[in-house]
Design a protein around this motif. Structure first.
Motif, PDB file in Angstrom:
ATOM      1  N   MET A   1       0.855  -1.188   0.000  1.00  0.00           N
ATOM      2  CA  MET A   1       0.000   0.000   0.000  1.00  0.00           C
ATOM      3  C   MET A   1       0.893   1.241   0.000  1.00  0.00           C
ATOM      4  O   MET A   1       1.999   1.229   0.565  1.00  0.00           O
ATOM      5  N   PRO A   2       0.422   2.333  -0.601  1.00  0.00           N
ATOM      6  CA  PRO A   2       1.263   3.533  -0.718  1.00  0.00           C
ATOM      7  C   PRO A   2       1.833   4.039   0.607  1.00  0.00           C
ATOM      8  O   PRO A   2       2.957   4.532   0.652  1.00  0.00           O
TER       9      PRO A   2
ATOM     10  N   SER B   1       8.495   4.705   0.698  1.00  0.00           N
ATOM     11  CA  SER B   1       9.244   5.961   0.839  1.00  0.00           C
ATOM     12  C   SER B   1       8.782   6.942  -0.239  1.00  0.00           C
ATOM     13  O   SER B   1       8.109   6.563  -1.210  1.00  0.00           O
ATOM     14  N   GLY B   2       9.184   8.194  -0.097  1.00  0.00           N
ATOM     15  CA  GLY B   2       8.830   9.190  -1.101  1.00  0.00           C
ATOM     16  C   GLY B   2       9.366   8.841  -2.489  1.00  0.00           C
ATOM     17  O   GLY B   2       8.678   8.992  -3.500  1.00  0.00           O
ATOM     18  N   GLY B   3      10.602   8.344  -2.519  1.00  0.00           N
ATOM     19  CA  GLY B   3      11.188   7.973  -3.805  1.00  0.00           C
ATOM     20  C   GLY B   3      10.445   6.822  -4.451  1.00  0.00           C
ATOM     21  O   GLY B   3      10.229   6.803  -5.676  1.00  0.00           O
TER      22      GLY B   3
ATOM     23  N   ARG C   1       8.316   6.790  -8.010  1.00  0.00           N
ATOM     24  CA  ARG C   1       8.558   5.796  -9.068  1.00  0.00           C
ATOM     25  C   ARG C   1       7.262   5.073  -9.449  1.00  0.00           C
ATOM     26  O   ARG C   1       7.040   4.764 -10.618  1.00  0.00           O
ATOM     27  N   VAL C   2       6.390   4.828  -8.469  1.00  0.00           N
ATOM     28  CA  VAL C   2       5.073   4.264  -8.792  1.00  0.00           C
ATOM     29  C   VAL C   2       4.276   5.258  -9.645  1.00  0.00           C
ATOM     30  O   VAL C   2       3.612   4.865 -10.616  1.00  0.00           O
ATOM     31  N   ALA C   3       4.351   6.536  -9.303  1.00  0.00           N
ATOM     32  CA  ALA C   3       3.641   7.557 -10.083  1.00  0.00           C
ATOM     33  C   ALA C   3       4.126   7.585 -11.532  1.00  0.00           C
ATOM     34  O   ALA C   3       3.335   7.762 -12.465  1.00  0.00           O
ATOM     35  N   ILE C   4       5.429   7.395 -11.726  1.00  0.00           N
ATOM     36  CA  ILE C   4       5.971   7.352 -13.094  1.00  0.00           C
ATOM     37  C   ILE C   4       5.450   6.109 -13.815  1.00  0.00           C
ATOM     38  O   ILE C   4       5.019   6.186 -14.976  1.00  0.00           O
TER      39      ILE C   4
ATOM     40  N   THR D   1      11.356  15.706  -8.193  1.00  0.00           N
ATOM     41  CA  THR D   1      12.184  15.323  -7.046  1.00  0.00           C
ATOM     42  C   THR D   1      12.182  16.368  -5.929  1.00  0.00           C
ATOM     43  O   THR D   1      12.820  16.160  -4.906  1.00  0.00           O
ATOM     44  N   SER D   2      11.444  17.468  -6.110  1.00  0.00           N
ATOM     45  CA  SER D   2      11.588  18.568  -5.144  1.00  0.00           C
ATOM     46  C   SER D   2      10.975  18.248  -3.781  1.00  0.00           C
ATOM     47  O   SER D   2      11.333  18.880  -2.789  1.00  0.00           O
ATOM     48  N   ALA D   3      10.057  17.283  -3.721  1.00  0.00           N
ATOM     49  CA  ALA D   3       9.448  16.935  -2.433  1.00  0.00           C
ATOM     50  C   ALA D   3      10.164  15.773  -1.747  1.00  0.00           C
ATOM     51  O   ALA D   3       9.721  15.316  -0.696  1.00  0.00           O
ATOM     52  N   LEU D   4      11.265  15.313  -2.328  1.00  0.00           N
ATOM     53  CA  LEU D   4      11.944  14.122  -1.816  1.00  0.00           C
ATOM     54  C   LEU D   4      13.117  14.484  -0.917  1.00  0.00           C
ATOM     55  O   LEU D   4      13.772  15.509  -1.105  1.00  0.00           O
ATOM     56  N   ASP D   5      13.388  13.605   0.043  1.00  0.00           N
ATOM     57  CA  ASP D   5      14.618  13.732   0.818  1.00  0.00           C
ATOM     58  C   ASP D   5      15.810  13.583  -0.133  1.00  0.00           C
ATOM     59  O   ASP D   5      15.742  12.807  -1.103  1.00  0.00           O
ATOM     60  N   PRO D   6      16.904  14.305   0.127  1.00  0.00           N
ATOM     61  CA  PRO D   6      18.038  14.292  -0.816  1.00  0.00           C
ATOM     62  C   PRO D   6      18.536  12.900  -1.186  1.00  0.00           C
ATOM     63  O   PRO D   6      18.883  12.650  -2.339  1.00  0.00           O
TER      64      PRO D   6
END
Length: 265
Positions: A155-156, A160-162, A166-169, A186-191
């Motif tokens: 489940m979403p 992780s954010g990354g 990748r699921v969204a892509i 990538t602006s909402a992702l942890d570095p």
């Protein structure tokens, strides 16, 4: 990675643009956000749009699939006129066009109550008419492509954010779009998670996907972009090959912007 030659059609001539923008204007009240933009994107090109915050980058991208309605100018994409003199396609035609134009946002917008697999299969089943079996086969192949085959039943909320991005892509690719638009993906992702998303985007570029990418990731622009577009004040101040933009820009505004962001990086 780089595509040296312009795309050609069967007759050996330069391909027609898959995106053609002329005189694009957009304002929010008295604030002009886009001030008469002209631009073409060729099939299989990776166009990376950079510039300071508030320069109109995201609005420009959102006008390319009808999420923003411009006041003037025209947008032709995938062989259809999306906007002409501020008039949009009717909703039915607009929805059909959006099936050919994938969009990935800063926020992942996954359906929280659906598994990863069901998030990816929903569009092809509901909009493309695929059977569950066909949609799941396509989704499994795409999840493998983005490195998440092992998360199909997850489940979403557990990702992780990354991984969510990748699921969204994968979800956007499941509709088999002809053009992909990425709005600061990538602006909402942890570095430490940025690299895994950029790696998927690099793979798509190498496979010939036509892409327009708004980003602050200068290394991606330099390495993957065929054309780098620099925006400021609602207009394109400069556009060219990455080698030119990053080493020998013609505009002082480009030089000062790059100096600021590259020094900060």
């Amino acid at each position: 990675m780089k595509k040296e030659a312009l795309p050609m059609n069967g007759a050996g001539q330069a391909a027609e643009p898959i995106v053609r923008i002329r005189g694009l204007r957009k304002a929010f009240g008295s604030h002009v956000v886009l001030n008469g933009i002209d631009f073409d994107v060729l099939p299989s090109q990776v166009v990376v749009v950079i510039g300071p915050s508030g320069s109109g980058k995201s609005t420009f991208l959102r006008c390319c699939n009808g999420l923003e309605q411009p006041e003037g100018g025209s947008v032709e994409i995938c062989g259809r006129t999306l906007v002409q003199d501020g008039r949009m396609l009717p909703d039915h035609d607009l929805n059909a066009l959006r099936e050919e134009v994938g969009m990935v946002f800063q926020s992942f917008n996954l359906f929280p109550h659906l598994s990863v697999l069901d998030n990816v299969t929903l569009g092809p089943r509901k909009l493309r008419g695929l059977s569950r079996k066909e949609a799941e086969e396509r989704a499994q192949a795409l999840l493998t492509k983005v490195g998440l085959a092992h998360k199909a039943s997850a489940m979403p909320a557990s990702l992780s954010g990354g991984q969510k991005q990748r699921v969204a892509i994968a979800r956007a690719l499941a509709m088999e779009p002809r053009v992909m638009l990425f709005d600061e993906p990538t602006s909402a992702l942890d570095p430490e998670l940025v690299g895994e998303v950029l790696q998927v985007m690099k793979l798509l570029a190498s496979e010939g996907m036509t892409m327009m990418v708004v980003t602050h990731e200068m290394d991606f622009a330099r390495e993957v972009g065929d054309v780098v577009v620099v925006m400021d004040g609602g207009g394109i101040i400069e556009a060219g090959a990455p080698a030119t933009i990053f080493t020998n820009p013609t505009q002082e505004r480009t030089r000062s912007f790059l100096q600021a962001v590259l020094t900060r990086a």
